[in-house]
Design a protein around this motif. Structure first.
Motif, mmCIF file in Angstrom:
data_model
loop_
_atom_site.group_PDB
_atom_site.id
_atom_site.type_symbol
_atom_site.label_atom_id
_atom_site.label_comp_id
_atom_site.label_asym_id
_atom_site.label_seq_id
_atom_site.Cartn_x
_atom_site.Cartn_y
_atom_site.Cartn_z
ATOM 1 N N GLN A 159 0.826 -1.201 0.000
ATOM 2 C CA GLN A 159 0.000 0.000 0.000
ATOM 3 C C GLN A 159 0.859 1.250 0.000
ATOM 4 O OE1 GLN A 159 -3.414 0.147 -0.316
ATOM 5 N NE2 GLN A 159 -2.966 2.332 -0.626
ATOM 6 N N ASP A 163 0.624 4.344 -2.560
ATOM 7 C CA ASP A 163 0.510 5.732 -2.108
ATOM 8 C C ASP A 163 1.564 6.605 -2.787
ATOM 9 O OD1 ASP A 163 -1.399 4.699 -0.374
ATOM 10 O OD2 ASP A 163 -0.075 4.749 1.378
ATOM 11 N N THR A 184 -2.775 -5.496 -2.803
ATOM 12 C CA THR A 184 -1.368 -5.529 -2.427
ATOM 13 C C THR A 184 -1.182 -6.532 -1.288
ATOM 14 O OG1 THR A 184 -1.446 -3.863 -0.669
ATOM 15 C CG2 THR A 184 -1.268 -3.054 -2.944
ATOM 16 N N THR A 187 -3.506 -5.762 1.554
ATOM 17 C CA THR A 187 -4.952 -5.867 1.396
ATOM 18 C C THR A 187 -5.469 -7.071 2.176
ATOM 19 O OG1 THR A 187 -4.787 -4.931 -0.838
ATOM 20 C CG2 THR A 187 -6.838 -6.062 -0.257
ATOM 21 N N GLN A 193 -9.607 -3.065 -2.616
ATOM 22 C CA GLN A 193 -9.578 -1.702 -2.089
ATOM 23 C C GLN A 193 -9.593 -0.655 -3.194
ATOM 24 O OE1 GLN A 193 -5.991 -2.556 0.331
ATOM 25 N NE2 GLN A 193 -7.227 -2.082 2.136
ATOM 26 N N LEU A 204 -8.536 5.464 2.030
ATOM 27 C CA LEU A 204 -8.597 4.092 1.529
ATOM 28 C C LEU A 204 -9.910 3.473 1.980
ATOM 29 C CD1 LEU A 204 -6.841 1.788 0.159
ATOM 30 C CD2 LEU A 204 -6.214 1.134 2.500
#
Length: 282
Positions: A159, A163, A184, A187, A193, A204
């Motif tokens: 994640q 980002d 990912t 997750t 997501q 998120l």
């Protein structure tokens, strides 16, 4: 709000404007749809019948809309699949003309290029054109994780990497980046997501992963996010988009349908049943 939506069209099923226009209208927006192709069906089914609209004809339709004097009142331009650079140039020209008439107007681009498992499904050269010419001119972009990986030139396994990639993309021009179909190592199992990054913050949202492959889902996602963004901003737009997409897809899966039940389940667009927690990304 008034939206100029320049996309493909299919007679059977939901893709391009056939996926975007109804949700936008159901959420109370006026839509001026301009078609770039008119096919019998989504090409994900295999061969489709029907014509590509000549770029000059697409331009003429846009010119005709401008002749009606509505450009100063258009709040957003929405685009999706772009099959050729010539069509992309016409879309960017329309964006520039709308913004000249209304400096507050925004451009929302769904950079349709490919997906996990399918790879790229656009003509050679289109991904590079999207990356180099279109993305820098967009205010909102809605790539899936596969497309984001191409746009930043590297795989995204965590994640934090998603980002960083989204913020890198924002640095190239878009104010808002929405990343769909995020999967990912972070997750939670059995979920999928969606993330949103903007000047106002980053968030998120996690929803159950449904065992299905839906055609046109990205087109609906971009349209629903834009609809809510125009009236309520990015955080609310992310929340309501996730709820709508899960609601429509859950009902579609339960019915065993290969096509999204956008019309019969339109309450999930207007008043989705589920509310998913939105987590701030620091």
């Amino acid at each position: 709000m008034k939206i100029l939506s320049i996309q493909s069209h299919v007679a059977y099923g939901h893709a391009g404007n056939s996926a975007a226009v109804f949700p936008l209208q159901r959420l109370g927006h006026d839509v001026y749809p301009v078609l770039t192709v008119t096919f019998s069906n989504h090409t994900g089914y295999g061969p489709a019948r029907g014509p590509l609209i000549a770029p000059d004809d697409v331009r003429e339709v846009i010119n005709g809309v401008e002749d009606r004097g509505v450009f100063p009142h258009i709040d957003a331009v929405l685009s999706g699949y772009q099959g050729a650079e010539s069509v992309g140039e016409i879309i960017l020209d329309a964006v520039a003309r709308v913004k000249a008439a209304n400096p507050e107007a925004i451009y929302c681009c769904d950079p349709v290029m490919g997906d996990v498992g399918r790879g790229f499904f656009v003509r050679e050269g289109i991904p590079e054109y999207m990356r180099d010419e279109v993305i820098p001119k967009a205010d909102i972009v809605t790539p899936n994780q596969f497309e984001l990986e191409f746009l930043v030139g590297r795989p995204l396994a965590t994640q934090a990497e998603v980002d960083a990639a989204a913020e890198e993309l924002r640095g190239r021009g878009p104010r808002v980046v929405v990343v769909t179909s995020v999967l990912t190592s972070d997750t939670p199992e059995g979920t999928i997501q969606m993330a949103c990054y903007s000047d106002e913050g980053a968030w998120l949202v996690t929803t159950p992963l449904l065992p299905m492959d839906v055609k046109g889902g990205g087109d609906v996602t971009a349209a629903v996010f834009l609809a809510h963004y125009l009236t309520d901003g990015p955080r609310v737009a992310l929340s309501r988009t996730a709820a709508t997409m899960y609601g429509v897809l859950e009902k579609t899966h339960a019915a065993g349908s290969g096509e999204m039940l956008l019309v019969s389940e339109q309450q999930e667009i207007a008043h989705p049943r589920e509310v998913f927690e939105i987590s701030a990304i620091s």
